[in-house]
Enzyme design. Structure first.
Site, PDB file in Angstrom:
ATOM      1  N   TYR A 146      10.793  -0.439  12.115  1.00 42.51           N
ATOM      2  CA  TYR A 146       9.634   0.267  11.574  1.00 42.51           C
ATOM      3  C   TYR A 146       8.321  -0.285  12.117  1.00 42.51           C
ATOM      4  CZ  TYR A 146      11.778   3.292   8.042  1.00 42.51           C
ATOM      5  OH  TYR A 146      12.474   4.286   7.406  1.00 42.51           O
ATOM      6  N   PHE A 195       4.348 -17.105 -12.301  1.00 42.08           N
ATOM      7  CA  PHE A 195       2.902 -16.873 -12.377  1.00 42.08           C
ATOM      8  C   PHE A 195       2.526 -16.250 -13.722  1.00 42.08           C
ATOM      9  CE2 PHE A 195       1.828 -16.401  -7.552  1.00 42.08           C
ATOM     10  CZ  PHE A 195       2.588 -17.520  -7.276  1.00 42.08           C
ATOM     11  N   HIS A 213      15.997   4.449   0.559  1.00 43.55           N
ATOM     12  CA  HIS A 213      15.530   3.063   0.490  1.00 43.55           C
ATOM     13  C   HIS A 213      14.089   3.017   0.008  1.00 43.55           C
ATOM     14  CE1 HIS A 213      14.571   4.529   4.549  1.00 43.55           C
ATOM     15  NE2 HIS A 213      13.530   3.702   4.529  1.00 43.55           N
ATOM     16  N   HIS A 270      10.403   0.944   0.314  1.00 48.30           N
ATOM     17  CA  HIS A 270       9.513  -0.044   0.927  1.00 48.30           C
ATOM     18  C   HIS A 270       8.481  -0.392  -0.143  1.00 48.30           C
ATOM     19  CE1 HIS A 270      10.964   0.674   5.052  1.00 48.30           C
ATOM     20  NE2 HIS A 270      11.004   1.943   4.712  1.00 48.30           N
ATOM     21  N   ASP A 315      10.191  -8.833   4.687  1.00 48.09           N
ATOM     22  CA  ASP A 315       9.690  -8.801   6.054  1.00 48.09           C
ATOM     23  C   ASP A 315       8.789  -9.963   6.435  1.00 48.09           C
ATOM     24  OD1 ASP A 315      11.098  -6.565   6.823  1.00 48.09           O
ATOM     25  OD2 ASP A 315       9.544  -5.164   6.182  1.00 48.09           O
TER      26      ASP A 315
END
Length: 804
Positions: free
Chosen positions: A505, A694, A555, A557, A424
């Site tokens: 959303y 990282f 799904h 998030h 997003d």
């Protein structure tokens, strides 16, 4: 610029024109939902603008300030670029790279669409904040698409994106402009795997309008789906497209999976799927070369439009039930035919501040204080709000706390769901904050602040992007009853709330500060799900049937944050205090084994990734500072953290490795300032930021440690998500709380306490000077004048701070 490794957050990548349309109707523009009305969005924006637009200059003169101003101890070195700085940068790069203004540019021009601040090196920032060092010099970054011939590369025949660093500011003709190779895994991205900006979406839409108006496709879709075909006047069809693009590394071809939704007056296409899917080769910048290579309907694949048409014409296709024309159930607001609940016609309770606000803000510097807490806020296109220099009782707890990325990773029985994994940040958090509604998104006592971001060299401003307010928890922070007394303390909290709408959303981010030094971050999600067409033979493992032809696709998030802790300074370590069963023989009873439990401390010496079920009390400790009792000063982190359920897949490849575990700890580096990048959305094999790099086994014992944590919503939609998901249950949170940090519990100095004593004689009560006088409150009606969905203001800052 020598060894410049700033803590950066990306700016915006849409043209000014795109943002104007985006604010008018996100469902039209956002690839998270409809792509079908691109050619009509300008007309809609012009129609709605006079109704929805508000003039920020007018309302700035009417606003009221907070009850008391406060002087910021230092300037906000993370504040957004000013219009003057933006203008200087844009003028410089426009001349240097022969740029076309973005709202006039095509894919065969050079144009810039993102310009943003590069946050300063942490070392430089601390020298300024804590000592007598100068304020760090300011730098900008810009993302440019090179589609013209003057900067063309033989290796990139369709153009490419490049990220540059510009500074120090203000820009002059001698200002340095260099590629930002130091800051990312890579800073150059080919057109094929680059950003899907507005020019690129329009290119696809031109192809799809032509495709869906051919005799063959028009006949098929009007029969199987019903109504006029996509692109025709009065059509209710929308086209949705997945992220990421499918890139074939061998052929260098680019493919997109699409589907057809139906639109209605509630922009409810996400919950009106039709069950038709298509895969398109969209390689290059010439839409005339695009081609549909696969159609899928009722789990049957057709490898060409001709094959699909012949099957339909021969009536060999089993027709699925069509979406009902009765779509009143998609209305997300109150059903006018509903009965009124008992006493629900009365206004619900509100928070009041009998003696005015108890928090302060310096508006210019965006510096906030409340009950021994202090912090700065910055704002940008990618992250929305960012917190810096968070202190409690004068001691820095966090140097930075910021949203990084959010994945929406879908499962299902159709190719659209299977290929969907939105990142997003590519769409932007700051530019998608359309404005909070007073008294509804935030309580009646909240103050509202604008946000700004840059598009195509112009700063844009939007009202009410975040709010600040004090509230009361519905429980006391502490209570104790003795033989002759009762002591109880109120639990006041200070909140910063930010809401961004990404496609279908609405994400609600709340940062809550407690009286005792605890900080809680909560994410909630509401809105329309990305629904799937319910196929009774194959849909069951992936979701429930929740309406006539609607399945709720399972799904994840996964929302990633950065928390740069400074506990007692920058020399920190990460430890785990496990709580374990044990068997002990005590010297006072040497003949008996006792089953008991113990704490067991482990220090993580190198960079590490963890899942919360595998740890006990997870701590970020000071390597040097101890409290009065000899314990390392520490903060504990816990909560409903999470990670994606599905194993890493080809659709994300090297992207979003941070989602594989709940929480990560790395050594702080200015070059590892963010876990993601806008170009990660489609450059999945060679992402802009590969978080896995990282974690290279560096020492973190006694070092400056950064925590990267995930809040997770594993969403299996039910009928309670129809028509919209609610905030009540779609939430996740992390708590950061003192752990031997102080010598005692820190709420004891608040006056918001009650003490009852009965020690002979007359009982006494003490409210410590906070008695509430009996009175009637004259509460003013809520002011909605600052509500501003469509009007992005340019060139002038404003803040709406109502006061009760």
């Amino acid at each position: 610029m020598e060894s410049k490794k700033p803590t950066m957050k990306w700016a915006t990548l849409l043209s000014l024109l795109s943002f104007w349309f985006l604010t008018v109707d996100s469902a039209i523009v956002s690839p998270r939902s409809s792509k079908g009305l691109l050619n009509r969005r300008k007309a809609i924006s012009e129609e709605l603008a006079p109704v929805l637009k508000r003039d920020s200059h007018h309302y700035q003169g009417q606003r009221k300030s907070a009850s008391e101003d406060i002087v910021a101890p230092k300037s906000n070195i993370w504040s957004e670029l000013t219009p003057t700085e933006i203008n200087g940068v844009y003028k410089l790069i426009k001349e240097k790279f022969n740029l076309t203004d973005a709202n006039d540019a095509t894919l065969f021009d050079n144009y810039a669409v993102w310009i943003a601040l590069i946050n300063p090196n942490k070392t430089d920032a601390l020298e300024y904040l804590d000592g007598n060092g100068p304020a760090p010099q300011r730098y900008a970054r810009a993302s440019i698409f090179f589609g013209g011939h003057d900067f063309a590369k033989d290796s990139e025949p369709d153009g490419y994106w490049q990220i540059y660093q510009i500074g120090p500011l203000p820009a002059t003709e001698n200002t340095e402009v260099v590629e930002m190779n130091w800051a990312y895994t890579q800073s150059t991205f080919p057109f094929a795997q680059g950003y899907r900006d507005d020019n690129r979406w329009i290119l696809e839409d031109i192809f799809f309008e032509d495709l869906f108006q051919t005799n063959e496709v028009k006949a098929i879709v009007e029969d199987l789906i019903g109504g006029k075909s996509y692109g025709l006047e009065g059509s209710k069809m929308q086209l949705g497209s997945t992220d990421p693009l499918v890139y074939d590394r061998e052929t260098k071809s680019v493919f997109s999976w699409g589907t057809v939704f139906l639109d209605n007056e509630w922009r409810a296409g996400d919950i009106l799927p039709t069950g038709l899917f298509f895969k398109t080769n969209i390689t290059g910048r010439d839409s005339s070369t695009f081609k549909v290579v696969l159609w899928v309907y009722n789990n049957v694949a057709y490898n060409s439009t001709e094959a699909f048409y012949e099957a339909w014409k021969s009536k060999s296709i089993f027709k699925l039930p069509q979406v009902s024309t009765n779509q009143n159930w998609t209305n997300p607001s109150r059903n006018g035919d509903s009965d009124t609940r008992l006493l629900d016609d009365r206004t619900s309770p509100i928070v009041i501040e009998p003696q005015g606000r108890r928090w302060q803000v310096n508006e210019k510097e965006r510096y906030f204080t409340w009950m021994d807490w202090s912090f700065y806020i910055s704002y940008n296109r990618d992250n929305g709000i960012l917190f810096f220099d968070i202190k409690f009782k004068g001691q820095r707890i966090l140097y930075e706390l910021s949203l990084q990325e959010a994945i929406a990773d879908y499962a299902g029985d159709d190719p659209f769901q299977v290929h969907t994994a939105f990142l997003d940040t590519s769409y932007g958090w700051g530019n998608n904050a359309y404005g909070l509604i007073p008294g509804y998104d935030c309580p009646a006592n909240a103050a509202y602040f604008n946000g700004s971001w840059n598009a195509a060299g112009v700063n844009n401003f939007q009202n009410n992007t975040y709010c600040a307010y004090e509230s009361m928890e519905d429980y006391p922070i502490t209570r104790h009853t003795g033989r002759d007394y009762v002591s109880v303390s109120k639990a006041a909290t200070f909140n910063i709330r930010f809401v961004a709408t990404i496609g279908n959303y609405d994400y609600n981010f709340n940062y809550k500060f407690f009286m005792d030094g605890t900080l809680q971050v909560t994410v909630r999600a509401a809105g329309f799900i990305q629904g799937a067409y319910y196929n009774p033979y194959t849909a069951e493992p992936f979701g429930y049937k929740i309406h006539d032809t609607l399945s709720g696709s399972f799904h994840d998030h996964i929302i990633n944050f950065k928390a740069d802790f400074d506990i007692g300074g920058t020399k920190n370590r990460v430890s785990n205090t496990a709580l374990k069963p044990a068997t002990f023989v005590y010297p006072w009873d040497p003949d008996t084994e006792y089953n008991t439990k113990i704490k067991e401390r482990t220090v993580f010496e190198t960079e590490t990734s963890l899942n919360m079920e595998d740890v006990g009390n997870l701590l970020i400790e000071s390597a040097d500072a101890k409290n009065k009792w000899g314990n390392p000063k520490a903060y504990r982190v816990y909560g409903s953290l999470g990670r994606r359920i599905a194993e890493p897949s080809q659709k994300l490849a090297e992207n979003a490795n941070w989602a594989d575990q709940d929480i990560h700890f790395t050594k702080q580096k200015d070059s590892e300032f963010t876990s993601t990048g806008v170009f990660n959305a489609n450059s999945v094999f060679s992402p802009q930021v590969n978080f896995q790099t990282f974690l290279d086994n560096e020492n973190i014992d006694g070092e400056d440690v950064v925590c990267w944590f995930n809040l997770a919503l594993h969403h299996l939609p039910t009928t309670q998500d129809v028509p919209g998901t609610i905030f009540t249950t779609a939430n996740s949170e992390i708590v950061m709380t003192p752990y031997n940090y102080f010598d005692s519990e820190q709420s004891r100095d608040t006056r918001q306490q009650f003490l009852y004593l009965d020690r002979g004689g007359d009982p006494t009560t003490d409210l410590f000077g906070t008695q509430l006088q009996s009175m009637r409150y004259d509460i003013s009606p809520l002011d909605f004048s600052s509500v501003n969905f469509a009007g992005i203001q340019q060139g002038k800052d404003m803040t709406n701070i109502p006061s009760l």
